[in-house]
Scaffold this motif. Structure first.
Motif, PDB file in Angstrom:
ATOM      1  N   SER A   1      54.821 -60.888   8.486  1.00 24.36           N
ATOM      2  CA  SER A   1      55.324 -60.487   9.799  1.00 24.36           C
ATOM      3  C   SER A   1      55.610 -58.994   9.845  1.00 24.36           C
TER       4      SER A   1
ATOM      5  N   SER B   1      53.447 -56.470  12.272  1.00 20.33           N
ATOM      6  CA  SER B   1      54.130 -55.669  13.281  1.00 20.33           C
ATOM      7  C   SER B   1      53.674 -54.213  13.222  1.00 20.33           C
TER       8      SER B   1
ATOM      9  N   TYR C   1      55.761 -62.804  21.013  1.00 18.35           N
ATOM     10  CA  TYR C   1      54.400 -62.499  20.573  1.00 18.35           C
ATOM     11  C   TYR C   1      53.376 -63.376  21.297  1.00 18.35           C
TER      12      TYR C   1
ATOM     13  N   SER D   1      50.835 -63.090  14.426  1.00 16.31           N
ATOM     14  CA  SER D   1      52.297 -62.968  14.375  1.00 16.31           C
ATOM     15  C   SER D   1      52.983 -64.182  14.978  1.00 16.31           C
TER      16      SER D   1
END
Length: 225
Positions: free
Chosen positions: A33, A37, A115, A154
């Motif tokens: 993650s 990002s 997301y 994500s």
């Protein structure tokens, strides 16, 4: 109260094993993650705007702003909770562990949803693009597609983190109601004496009742009238 082992972590005070920590599925998802990002907001920041300073996602500046915002915040949240995962086993208070796990459930679930919204938003905006200059039609296409793809990835990682956080919370809730002490009502400082058995009842030391009539002396004859 120290309740070691609560909320999905080992008991407080146990030695930390870095290899075991890195191999945990939750740690892997946290790191993924964090990396995703960076890719999402990095792709948009680097080539998200053309030479006319227009967002390549359908000339919608809100799409670029949204993608950068959720990416940057996801990076910060992933960093904070990765540090929290490192120190979590050393937290001896069950109440503090509960707060950390509840925060993890909230933020992980929220960013899985955000997301998902971002993936739909960026995909729709990219499909509606209509560049004025045909030569710039493919400008930033690779970065835009990468931002969309890793937004989708994500969703999976944050949903997985939500699952593990919920499992940890449920485990902590169950252990909170587990009996961890003895009822003082059934404890006694002195043991109870057992009821005398038959052998003790018939022993010579057993005394007669106070109201039992004594036997008449031998050789006594009642008078005749």
């Amino acid at each position: 109260m120290d309740q070691g082992g609560a909320y999905g972590a080992r008991k407080s005070g146990e030695p930390f094993n870095l290899i075991e920590f890195v191999k945990q599925p939750k740690t892997i998802l946290r790191l993924l993650s964090w990396v995703f990002s960076i890719i999402v907001f990095g792709c948009i920041v680097s080539e998200g705007y053309d030479k006319n300073e227009s967002c390549i996602f359908g000339d919608d500046p809100n799409a670029c702003h949204y993608g950068v915002a959720i990416g940057v915040l996801a990076f910060i949240i992933s960093t904070v909770f990765f540090a929290a995962d490192l120190v979590f086993p050393s937290i001896s208070s069950a109440e503090k562990r509960k707060k950390v796990v509840m925060a993890d459930v909230f933020f992980s679930g929220s960013w899985a949803f955000l997301y998902f919204v971002g993936f739909c938003y960026l995909t729709n905006s990219w499909a509606r693009r209509n560049p004025v200059d045909p030569a710039s039609a493919d400008y930033g296409a690779g970065n835009a597609q990468a931002a969309i793809a890793f937004s989708f990835f994500s969703i999976i990682t944050w949903a997985g983190l939500t699952y593990f956080a919920v499992q940890a919370y449920r485990q902590g809730s169950i252990s909170a109601f587990a009996p961890s002490y003895s009822d003082p009502g059934i404890e006694s400082t002195a043991p109870y004496t057992s009821f005398p058995g038959a052998a003790e009842m018939s022993s010579p030391g057993y005394q007669q009742g106070p109201f039992k009539q004594e036997a008449e002396p031998s050789g006594y004859q009642p008078p005749t009238y």
